[in-house]
Structures are given as structure tokens and as C-alpha cells.
Design a protein around this motif. Structure first.
Motif, PDB file in Angstrom:
ATOM      1  N   LEU A  19      39.045  37.364  32.903  1.00 47.24           N
ATOM      2  CA  LEU A  19      40.191  36.489  33.142  1.00 47.24           C
ATOM      3  C   LEU A  19      40.527  35.564  31.980  1.00 47.24           C
ATOM      4  O   LEU A  19      41.419  34.731  32.092  1.00 47.24           O
ATOM      5  CB  LEU A  19      39.986  35.702  34.442  1.00 47.24           C
ATOM      6  N   LEU A  46      40.473  43.416  42.434  1.00 53.23           N
ATOM      7  CA  LEU A  46      39.990  42.765  41.216  1.00 53.23           C
ATOM      8  C   LEU A  46      38.474  42.863  41.174  1.00 53.23           C
ATOM      9  O   LEU A  46      37.785  42.521  42.125  1.00 53.23           O
ATOM     10  CB  LEU A  46      40.408  41.292  41.204  1.00 53.23           C
ATOM     11  N   HIS A  48      35.208  41.873  38.482  1.00 57.90           N
ATOM     12  CA  HIS A  48      34.963  40.956  37.365  1.00 57.90           C
ATOM     13  C   HIS A  48      34.046  41.564  36.308  1.00 57.90           C
ATOM     14  O   HIS A  48      32.981  42.089  36.622  1.00 57.90           O
ATOM     15  CB  HIS A  48      34.324  39.665  37.892  1.00 57.90           C
ATOM     16  N   ALA A  61      36.026  33.825  36.599  1.00 64.22           N
ATOM     17  CA  ALA A  61      35.774  34.834  37.632  1.00 64.22           C
ATOM     18  C   ALA A  61      35.345  34.153  38.932  1.00 64.22           C
ATOM     19  O   ALA A  61      35.807  34.522  40.024  1.00 64.22           O
ATOM     20  CB  ALA A  61      34.705  35.818  37.162  1.00 64.22           C
ATOM     21  N   ALA A  64      38.402  32.602  40.505  1.00 60.86           N
ATOM     22  CA  ALA A  64      39.251  33.613  41.156  1.00 60.86           C
ATOM     23  C   ALA A  64      38.686  33.981  42.523  1.00 60.86           C
ATOM     24  O   ALA A  64      39.433  34.161  43.492  1.00 60.86           O
ATOM     25  CB  ALA A  64      39.377  34.851  40.269  1.00 60.86           C
ATOM     26  N   TRP A  74      45.273  36.964  44.157  1.00 60.86           N
ATOM     27  CA  TRP A  74      46.087  37.581  43.099  1.00 60.86           C
ATOM     28  C   TRP A  74      47.065  36.598  42.464  1.00 60.86           C
ATOM     29  O   TRP A  74      47.212  36.590  41.229  1.00 60.86           O
ATOM     30  CB  TRP A  74      46.784  38.845  43.590  1.00 60.86           C
ATOM     31  N   TYR A  76      46.605  33.482  41.977  1.00 57.60           N
ATOM     32  CA  TYR A  76      45.772  32.672  41.087  1.00 57.60           C
ATOM     33  C   TYR A  76      45.389  33.474  39.845  1.00 57.60           C
ATOM     34  O   TYR A  76      45.494  32.983  38.712  1.00 57.60           O
ATOM     35  CB  TYR A  76      44.513  32.192  41.826  1.00 57.60           C
ATOM     36  N   THR A  77      44.953  34.705  40.048  1.00 61.21           N
ATOM     37  CA  THR A  77      44.552  35.560  38.928  1.00 61.21           C
ATOM     38  C   THR A  77      45.703  35.712  37.936  1.00 61.21           C
ATOM     39  O   THR A  77      45.513  35.577  36.720  1.00 61.21           O
ATOM     40  CB  THR A  77      44.096  36.933  39.453  1.00 61.21           C
ATOM     41  N   GLU A  78      46.896  35.975  38.451  1.00 61.80           N
ATOM     42  CA  GLU A  78      48.054  36.155  37.569  1.00 61.80           C
ATOM     43  C   GLU A  78      48.395  34.871  36.831  1.00 61.80           C
ATOM     44  O   GLU A  78      48.667  34.896  35.623  1.00 61.80           O
ATOM     45  CB  GLU A  78      49.251  36.672  38.371  1.00 61.80           C
TER      46      GLU A  78
END
Length: 170
Positions: A19, A46, A48, A61, A64, A74, A76-78
Motif C-alpha cells: 500500500l 486484497l 498484503h 496493511a 487497511a 476498498w 480506504y485502500t484506494e
């Protein structure tokens, strides 16, 4: 119920990401396109694989995983991948800021990073990634086939689409 009337299980696409990796941010375009093309028939998960060269990737990670626990994994990840340079410069405060910007419980993120509640998940992903020979990010696994994007992103979406079409019988 006959085989033909049973709804097919979605095809799982494991996205092995770091990430803090700018290439993983670029790969989000592929992930979005694949989701748009296949909808519920493709389950993007996702996984890690924090790389040692990115000193905040391991904490990212864990963050996330907290976002997934709060129901916004997702997004948050983006949002986090859009700020890889800032994460590299400023570190863990960025993880909390992104959570707050998305309306997540930022205090709980801070607590999760301190108490390590998501360490086992991240460690298990990292160990599995090493076991299946993930060496860089992004790497995808679909239908038991590993597609390594750590060296080049060229043609990744096409290769994933080809395998998904075959698995879905499309």
C-alpha cells in the motif's frame, strides 16, 4: 437443484498489493475496470505483501485491515494508494488522516496500530505470498495462476480478463 441452476460462485481475484507502492496505485485502474466488467461474478480480494523498501507499508496493511473491519476496506485502500508519496514522506499520521477523511473511527485506527490486532492477518498474507513466489507488487492470482506485475504492468488487465473469461465460461 441441478448444476445448471445453481448460481456460480464468483471467481476470486487476489490482488497482492503493497500500500506504499506507486505501481499498485496505477493498478487500481485495472481493478476498477475488471469490477465494472464482471460485477459480482469477480470477487477482488486484497492480499498484503508489504515490501521491505517501503517502510510504512506494513503499518498501511494493518490500517487497511482495520478499514475492512469498519466496512470501508476498498475505499480506504484506494484513498491511501492515491497518497503513496505522502505516506513515504510523513508516515503513519497519513494512515489516520485518510481514515478520518473517509468518516471512519480514526481513534480506533490509532489503537489498532498500537495493539497490533491485525498483525496476524498481514503476516499470514506475507508468508503465503512468499510461499507462492510473489516477489513484487502488484501481483494477481486468479484460477491458481500467478500474474506478476512487479516488473511490468503491460498486459496485466488483458491476462486477468482472459483467465476470468475462461473460468466464468463467458
Amino acid at each position: 437443484m441441478s448444476e445448471s441452476t445453481t448460481p456460480a460462485s464468483p471467481v476470486v481475484l487476489e490482488a497482492w498489493f503493497d500500500l506504499q507502492c506507486p505501481d499498485c496505485f496505477k493498478a487500481l485502474d485495472d481493478v476498477r475496470a475488471l469490477r465494472a466488467a464482471y460485477g459480482d461474478r469477480l470477487d477482488v480480494q486484497l492480499r498484503h505483501f508489504p515490501l521491505p523498501k517501503h517502510k510504512h507499508a506494513y503499518a498501511a496493511a494493518q490500517a487497511a485491515e482495520e478499514a475492512f473491519a469498519q466496512g470501508r476496506g476498498w475505499p480506504y485502500t484506494e484513498a491511501l494508494l492515491a497518497r503513496t508519496a505522502e505516506l513515504a514522506d510523513r508516515g503513519e499520521p497519513v494512515l489516520i488522516e485518510v481514515a478520518a477523511e473517509l468518516g471512519l473511527d480514526a481513534e480506533e485506527f490509532d489503537t489498532a496500530l498500537i495493539d497490533g490486532r491485525h498483525l496476524l492477518t498481514v503476516d499470514a498474507d506475507e508468508a503465503e505470498g512468499k510461499a507462492i513466489k510473489v516477489t513484487g507488487t502488484p501481483t494477481y492470482v486468479i484460477g491458481g495462476e500467478r500474474i506478476d506485475g512487479g516488473q511490468s504492468q503491460a498486459g496485466l488487465r488483458e491476462r486477468v480478463t482472459e483467465i476470468a473469461e475462461r473460468l466464468l465460461g463467458a
